[in-house]
Design a protein around this motif. Structure first.
Motif, PDB file in Angstrom:
ATOM      1  N   VAL A 120      41.847  31.752  36.096  1.00 55.78           N
ATOM      2  CA  VAL A 120      40.756  32.767  36.615  1.00 55.78           C
ATOM      3  C   VAL A 120      41.085  34.098  35.888  1.00 55.78           C
ATOM      4  CG1 VAL A 120      40.362  34.026  38.741  1.00 55.78           C
ATOM      5  CG2 VAL A 120      40.271  31.384  38.830  1.00 55.78           C
ATOM      6  N   ALA A 121      42.443  34.356  36.087  1.00 54.42           N
ATOM      7  CA  ALA A 121      42.816  35.789  35.302  1.00 54.42           C
ATOM      8  C   ALA A 121      42.185  35.848  33.822  1.00 54.42           C
ATOM      9  CB  ALA A 121      44.400  35.947  35.539  1.00 54.42           C
ATOM     10  N   ARG A 122      42.272  35.025  33.144  1.00 53.40           N
ATOM     11  CA  ARG A 122      41.717  35.164  31.558  1.00 53.40           C
ATOM     12  C   ARG A 122      40.327  35.373  31.846  1.00 53.40           C
ATOM     13  NH1 ARG A 122      45.245  30.793  31.084  1.00 53.40           N
ATOM     14  NH2 ARG A 122      43.606  29.196  31.150  1.00 53.40           N
ATOM     15  N   ARG A 123      39.372  34.778  32.665  1.00 53.27           N
ATOM     16  CA  ARG A 123      38.031  34.621  32.865  1.00 53.27           C
ATOM     17  C   ARG A 123      37.551  36.329  33.287  1.00 53.27           C
ATOM     18  NH1 ARG A 123      34.907  30.819  31.487  1.00 53.27           N
ATOM     19  NH2 ARG A 123      33.112  31.710  32.545  1.00 53.27           N
ATOM     20  N   LEU A 124      38.538  36.908  34.192  1.00 55.20           N
ATOM     21  CA  LEU A 124      38.435  38.345  34.526  1.00 55.20           C
ATOM     22  C   LEU A 124      39.188  39.396  33.797  1.00 55.20           C
ATOM     23  CD1 LEU A 124      38.917  37.325  38.423  1.00 55.20           C
ATOM     24  CD2 LEU A 124      36.928  37.437  37.232  1.00 55.20           C
ATOM     25  N   GLU A 125      39.603  39.085  32.526  1.00 58.03           N
ATOM     26  CA  GLU A 125      40.339  40.162  31.833  1.00 58.03           C
ATOM     27  C   GLU A 125      39.180  41.201  31.555  1.00 58.03           C
ATOM     28  OE1 GLU A 125      41.941  38.135  28.322  1.00 58.03           O
ATOM     29  OE2 GLU A 125      43.611  37.530  29.375  1.00 58.03           O
ATOM     30  N   SER A 128      37.485  46.019  35.879  1.00 58.67           N
ATOM     31  CA  SER A 128      38.088  46.880  36.408  1.00 58.67           C
ATOM     32  C   SER A 128      38.673  46.559  37.838  1.00 58.67           C
ATOM     33  CB  SER A 128      37.067  48.242  36.726  1.00 58.67           C
ATOM     34  OG  SER A 128      36.249  47.989  37.751  1.00 58.67           O
ATOM     35  N   GLN A 129      39.620  47.275  38.183  1.00 56.08           N
ATOM     36  CA  GLN A 129      40.132  46.879  39.613  1.00 56.08           C
ATOM     37  C   GLN A 129      39.024  47.122  40.812  1.00 56.08           C
ATOM     38  OE1 GLN A 129      43.255  45.508  39.999  1.00 56.08           O
ATOM     39  NE2 GLN A 129      42.733  45.359  42.177  1.00 56.08           N
ATOM     40  N   GLY A 130      38.342  48.180  40.697  1.00 55.44           N
ATOM     41  CA  GLY A 130      37.083  48.232  41.475  1.00 55.44           C
ATOM     42  C   GLY A 130      36.157  46.934  41.541  1.00 55.44           C
ATOM     43  N   ASP A 131      36.005  46.532  40.280  1.00 57.51           N
ATOM     44  CA  ASP A 131      34.970  45.344  40.101  1.00 57.51           C
ATOM     45  C   ASP A 131      35.575  44.020  40.658  1.00 57.51           C
ATOM     46  OD1 ASP A 131      33.067  46.824  38.892  1.00 57.51           O
ATOM     47  OD2 ASP A 131      33.369  45.986  36.762  1.00 57.51           O
ATOM     48  N   LEU A 132      36.889  43.893  40.419  1.00 52.48           N
ATOM     49  CA  LEU A 132      37.547  42.842  41.126  1.00 52.48           C
ATOM     50  C   LEU A 132      37.655  42.892  42.665  1.00 52.48           C
ATOM     51  CD1 LEU A 132      40.820  42.522  38.646  1.00 52.48           C
ATOM     52  CD2 LEU A 132      38.829  40.991  38.836  1.00 52.48           C
ATOM     53  N   GLU A 133      38.082  43.890  43.148  1.00 49.60           N
ATOM     54  CA  GLU A 133      37.898  44.183  44.548  1.00 49.60           C
ATOM     55  C   GLU A 133      36.461  43.952  45.202  1.00 49.60           C
ATOM     56  OE1 GLU A 133      40.380  44.839  46.931  1.00 49.60           O
ATOM     57  OE2 GLU A 133      41.946  45.205  45.494  1.00 49.60           O
ATOM     58  N   ALA A 134      35.444  44.521  44.789  1.00 45.64           N
ATOM     59  CA  ALA A 134      34.284  44.086  44.975  1.00 45.64           C
ATOM     60  C   ALA A 134      33.813  42.721  44.872  1.00 45.64           C
ATOM     61  CB  ALA A 134      33.116  45.066  44.100  1.00 45.64           C
ATOM     62  N   PHE A 135      34.051  42.087  43.772  1.00 43.94           N
ATOM     63  CA  PHE A 135      33.663  40.544  43.607  1.00 43.94           C
ATOM     64  C   PHE A 135      34.444  39.965  44.964  1.00 43.94           C
ATOM     65  CE2 PHE A 135      34.358  36.847  40.901  1.00 43.94           C
ATOM     66  CZ  PHE A 135      33.010  36.138  41.166  1.00 43.94           C
ATOM     67  N   ALA A 136      36.097  40.122  44.925  1.00 46.97           N
ATOM     68  CA  ALA A 136      36.697  39.524  45.993  1.00 46.97           C
ATOM     69  C   ALA A 136      35.815  39.545  47.453  1.00 46.97           C
ATOM     70  CB  ALA A 136      37.894  39.680  46.026  1.00 46.97           C
TER      71      ALA A 136
END
Length: 148
Positions: A120-125, A128-136
Motif C-alpha cells: 500500500v505504501a508503494r502505491r501511495l508514494e 501528500s500527508q493531507g491527501d493521505l489523511e483525507a483518503f483515510a
C-alpha cells in the motif's frame, strides 16, 4: 442513477464502485503473486479477532454481514492451521466459544500486515500527508455507513 440503465463513466457512484472492485481484485492477485500464507479473507478474520479478542463466530458474521456457516467454514481453516484458538466458556456461559489468535496466528498476521502495508505504501508514494489523511477519513466514513 437509475436501476434500469447501466451508469456511464460520468457517474461518480459507478466510478467509486469500479475502483473499490479493482482494489479488492488487486489485493487478491497480490496474495497469489507473492505466495502469501494468508488470503484476503484470512486477513480480514484475523484482523477482526486481533482487534476483538474473545469474539465469537456470530460477532464476525454480524460485522461482515455474512452467513454464520460461511464464517464457521472460514474459521475452520484458521483453526486447522493453528492460527486461531477456540476456548469454551464455562457451561451455560453467555458468550459461547471465544476466539483468540495463537502465537502462530499472531506471527502470520503481523508478517502479512507488514507485506500488505509495504504494498500500500508503494502505491501511495508521492501523496501528500493531507491527501493521505483525507483518503483515510473518506474510507473510514464509507465503511462506517450502515448497509441497508
Amino acid at each position: 442513477m437509475t436501476t434500469s440503465a447501466l451508469p456511464d463513466d460520468s457517474d461518480p457512484i459507478a466510478r467509486v464502485q469500479r475502483e473499490l472492485l479493482t482494489v479488492g481484485r488487486r489485493g487478491t492477485a497480490r496474495v497469489r503473486r507473492e505466495d502469501e500464507a494468508l488470503s484476503v479473507v484470512d486477513r480480514s478474520l484475523l484482523t477482526y479477532i486481533q482487534d476483538n479478542p474473545g469474539c465469537r463466530a456470530v460477532d464476525i458474521a454480524t460485522h461482515f454481514q455474512l452467513n454464520r456457516s460461511t464464517v464457521s467454514r472460514q474459521l475452520g481453516a484458521l483453526l486447522d492451521h493453528g492460527y486461531v484458538s477456540a476456548d469454551e466458556e464455562p457451561a451455560g456461559g453467555p458468550r459461547g466459544i471465544a476466539l483468540r489468535l495463537t502465537d502462530a496466528g499472531s506471527a502470520a498476521f503481523h508478517q502479512s500486515t507488514r507485506t500488505v502495508l509495504d504494498s500500500v505504501a508503494r502505491r501511495l508514494e508521492g501523496w501528500s500527508q493531507g491527501d493521505l489523511e483525507a483518503f483515510a477519513r473518506m474510507l473510514e466514513r464509507y465503511n462506517a455507513a450502515p448497509d441497508e
